[in-house]
Design a protein around this motif. Structure first.
Motif, PDB file in Angstrom:
ATOM      1  N   GLN A   1     -11.021  39.917 -45.368  1.00 33.42           N
ATOM      2  CA  GLN A   1     -11.493  40.995 -46.220  1.00 33.42           C
ATOM      3  C   GLN A   1     -12.254  42.021 -45.382  1.00 33.42           C
ATOM      4  O   GLN A   1     -12.954  41.662 -44.436  1.00 33.42           O
ATOM      5  CB  GLN A   1     -12.428  40.454 -47.311  1.00 33.42           C
ATOM      6  CG  GLN A   1     -11.782  39.461 -48.266  1.00 33.42           C
ATOM      7  CD  GLN A   1     -10.691  40.110 -49.098  1.00 33.42           C
ATOM      8  OE1 GLN A   1     -10.820  41.255 -49.533  1.00 33.42           O
ATOM      9  NE2 GLN A   1      -9.599  39.378 -49.316  1.00 33.42           N
ATOM     10  N   PRO A   2     -12.163  43.310 -45.713  1.00 34.91           N
ATOM     11  CA  PRO A   2     -12.918  44.328 -44.974  1.00 34.91           C
ATOM     12  C   PRO A   2     -14.412  44.164 -45.245  1.00 34.91           C
ATOM     13  O   PRO A   2     -14.810  43.635 -46.294  1.00 34.91           O
ATOM     14  CB  PRO A   2     -12.376  45.645 -45.525  1.00 34.91           C
ATOM     15  CG  PRO A   2     -11.861  45.307 -46.886  1.00 34.91           C
ATOM     16  CD  PRO A   2     -11.330  43.906 -46.785  1.00 34.91           C
ATOM     17  N   PRO A   3     -15.259  44.619 -44.313  1.00 35.64           N
ATOM     18  CA  PRO A   3     -16.710  44.459 -44.481  1.00 35.64           C
ATOM     19  C   PRO A   3     -17.275  44.920 -45.821  1.00 35.64           C
ATOM     20  O   PRO A   3     -18.087  44.201 -46.416  1.00 35.64           O
ATOM     21  CB  PRO A   3     -17.284  45.252 -43.302  1.00 35.64           C
ATOM     22  CG  PRO A   3     -16.246  45.106 -42.233  1.00 35.64           C
ATOM     23  CD  PRO A   3     -14.934  45.178 -42.981  1.00 35.64           C
ATOM     24  N   PRO A   4     -16.870  46.092 -46.357  1.00 38.63           N
ATOM     25  CA  PRO A   4     -17.438  46.503 -47.652  1.00 38.63           C
ATOM     26  C   PRO A   4     -17.129  45.521 -48.772  1.00 38.63           C
ATOM     27  O   PRO A   4     -17.978  45.262 -49.633  1.00 38.63           O
ATOM     28  CB  PRO A   4     -16.785  47.865 -47.901  1.00 38.63           C
ATOM     29  CG  PRO A   4     -16.443  48.378 -46.548  1.00 38.63           C
ATOM     30  CD  PRO A   4     -16.017  47.167 -45.778  1.00 38.63           C
ATOM     31  N   ALA A   5     -15.924  44.966 -48.775  1.00 40.34           N
ATOM     32  CA  ALA A   5     -15.548  44.005 -49.816  1.00 40.34           C
ATOM     33  C   ALA A   5     -16.367  42.730 -49.691  1.00 40.34           C
ATOM     34  O   ALA A   5     -16.784  42.133 -50.686  1.00 40.34           O
ATOM     35  CB  ALA A   5     -14.058  43.684 -49.723  1.00 40.34           C
ATOM     36  N   ARG A   6     -16.601  42.320 -48.452  1.00 38.06           N
ATOM     37  CA  ARG A   6     -17.418  41.117 -48.228  1.00 38.06           C
ATOM     38  C   ARG A   6     -18.858  41.345 -48.683  1.00 38.06           C
ATOM     39  O   ARG A   6     -19.473  40.475 -49.303  1.00 38.06           O
ATOM     40  CB  ARG A   6     -17.404  40.738 -46.751  1.00 38.06           C
ATOM     41  CG  ARG A   6     -16.160  40.003 -46.309  1.00 38.06           C
ATOM     42  CD  ARG A   6     -16.213  39.683 -44.841  1.00 38.06           C
ATOM     43  NE  ARG A   6     -15.444  40.617 -44.050  1.00 38.06           N
ATOM     44  CZ  ARG A   6     -15.511  40.714 -42.728  1.00 38.06           C
ATOM     45  NH1 ARG A   6     -16.359  39.980 -42.047  1.00 38.06           N
ATOM     46  NH2 ARG A   6     -14.751  41.578 -42.085  1.00 38.06           N
ATOM     47  N   LEU A   7     -19.387  42.513 -48.360  1.00 37.08           N
ATOM     48  CA  LEU A   7     -20.769  42.814 -48.745  1.00 37.08           C
ATOM     49  C   LEU A   7     -20.895  42.858 -50.263  1.00 37.08           C
ATOM     50  O   LEU A   7     -21.862  42.343 -50.842  1.00 37.08           O
ATOM     51  CB  LEU A   7     -21.199  44.148 -48.130  1.00 37.08           C
ATOM     52  CG  LEU A   7     -22.661  44.572 -48.357  1.00 37.08           C
ATOM     53  CD1 LEU A   7     -23.623  43.501 -47.881  1.00 37.08           C
ATOM     54  CD2 LEU A   7     -22.938  45.898 -47.660  1.00 37.08           C
ATOM     55  N   ARG A   8     -19.910  43.443 -50.914  1.00 36.14           N
ATOM     56  CA  ARG A   8     -19.934  43.514 -52.375  1.00 36.14           C
ATOM     57  C   ARG A   8     -19.864  42.108 -52.986  1.00 36.14           C
ATOM     58  O   ARG A   8     -20.598  41.788 -53.937  1.00 36.14           O
ATOM     59  CB  ARG A   8     -18.765  44.369 -52.872  1.00 36.14           C
ATOM     60  CG  ARG A   8     -18.736  44.585 -54.370  1.00 36.14           C
ATOM     61  CD  ARG A   8     -17.676  45.618 -54.739  1.00 36.14           C
ATOM     62  NE  ARG A   8     -18.023  46.926 -54.204  1.00 36.14           N
ATOM     63  CZ  ARG A   8     -18.881  47.768 -54.780  1.00 36.14           C
ATOM     64  NH1 ARG A   8     -19.460  47.439 -55.934  1.00 36.14           N
ATOM     65  NH2 ARG A   8     -19.142  48.928 -54.236  1.00 36.14           N
ATOM     66  N   ALA A   9     -18.993  41.273 -52.435  1.00 39.50           N
ATOM     67  CA  ALA A   9     -18.877  39.901 -52.936  1.00 39.50           C
ATOM     68  C   ALA A   9     -20.174  39.133 -52.730  1.00 39.50           C
ATOM     69  O   ALA A   9     -20.588  38.345 -53.591  1.00 39.50           O
ATOM     70  CB  ALA A   9     -17.723  39.185 -52.231  1.00 39.50           C
ATOM     71  N   LEU A  10     -20.825  39.371 -51.600  1.00 44.11           N
ATOM     72  CA  LEU A  10     -22.088  38.693 -51.325  1.00 44.11           C
ATOM     73  C   LEU A  10     -23.161  39.085 -52.339  1.00 44.11           C
ATOM     74  O   LEU A  10     -23.891  38.229 -52.842  1.00 44.11           O
ATOM     75  CB  LEU A  10     -22.565  39.027 -49.914  1.00 44.11           C
ATOM     76  CG  LEU A  10     -23.949  38.478 -49.556  1.00 44.11           C
ATOM     77  CD1 LEU A  10     -23.928  36.966 -49.503  1.00 44.11           C
ATOM     78  CD2 LEU A  10     -24.442  39.053 -48.242  1.00 44.11           C
TER      79      LEU A  10
END
Length: 214
Positions: A94-103
């Motif tokens: 997953q791209p970093p923004p998607a990971r940050l959002r999921a976190l």
């Protein structure tokens, strides 16, 4: 006299047999119940032993004092949070923004689900926060966000990545704590998590833009 907060909060021994593990599990389950019901100020080993249905002597075989029990609960929570961070932020599919959002969504939901016990542990923190074991436990998760920031901001300086990671981590923890102090429904959790994630992603996007044009 030495500061009591700096004393060891390690368990006396680790359970080696299934029966011992069950006893420790029962003590920790009882500790969560006592902490949620009585709060940090009225939390005692006697109350935990009574709730667990064991003698105080049996409890002391594994936990020398109430600070050791509270630290075990807190360290288990820290490990759970570290697994959450690592599992989401290290997923390079997953791209970093998607990971940050999921976190953000996972963290805020977790805070709301465990608000009572987290609040009580925060109140009890002076009993163990300066112990060497506590410092080691906190340090164990420090590198997770740092590694993510270097990946998300490959052209930014180390100082920028460090500041961004610290700001996001601190803001997430503080917002999560305050937000979870009031019972929240699913729609409210999603709405607030989306807003916080939007803010973080916009911040990282701006830092990436600055780094690429510096």
């Amino acid at each position: 006299m030495a500061d009591r907060r700096s004393r060891s909060v390690s368990s006396r021994k680790q359970p080696q047999q299934a029966r011992s593990s069950e006893l420790v599990g029962a003590i920790l389950d009882a500790a969560v119940q006592v902490l949620a019901k009585e709060g940090a100020q009225r939390f005692t080993t006697a109350r935990v032993a009574e709730r667990a249905g064991v003698s105080v002597g049996s409890l002391y075989q594994y936990f020398p004092n109430k600070a050791a029990i509270l630290f075990r609960l807190q360290s288990d929570e820290w490990r759970s949070t570290s697994r959450l961070l690592r599992g989401i932020l290290a997923d390079q599919t997953q791209p970093p923004p998607a990971r940050l959002r999921a976190l953000v969504h996972a963290f805020i939901r977790s805070e709301c689900e465990e608000a009572a016990i987290r609040g009580a542990l925060s109140d009890a923190a002076p009993l163990y926060r300066d112990a060497p074991e506590a410092q080691e436990a906190r340090a164990a998760g420090e590198g997770i966000i740092a590694a993510f920031m270097r990946e998300a901001l490959p052209k930014a300086s180390e100082a920028t990545c460090e500041l961004a990671g610290d700001l996001i981590k601190t803001t997430l923890a503080e917002v999560g704590k305050r937000f979870s102090e009031t019972p929240r429904g699913e729609a409210d959790i999603v709405r607030h998590a989306d807003g916080l994630a939007d803010m973080f992603c916009a911040y990282l996007s701006e830092l990436a833009h600055r780094a690429s044009h510096s």
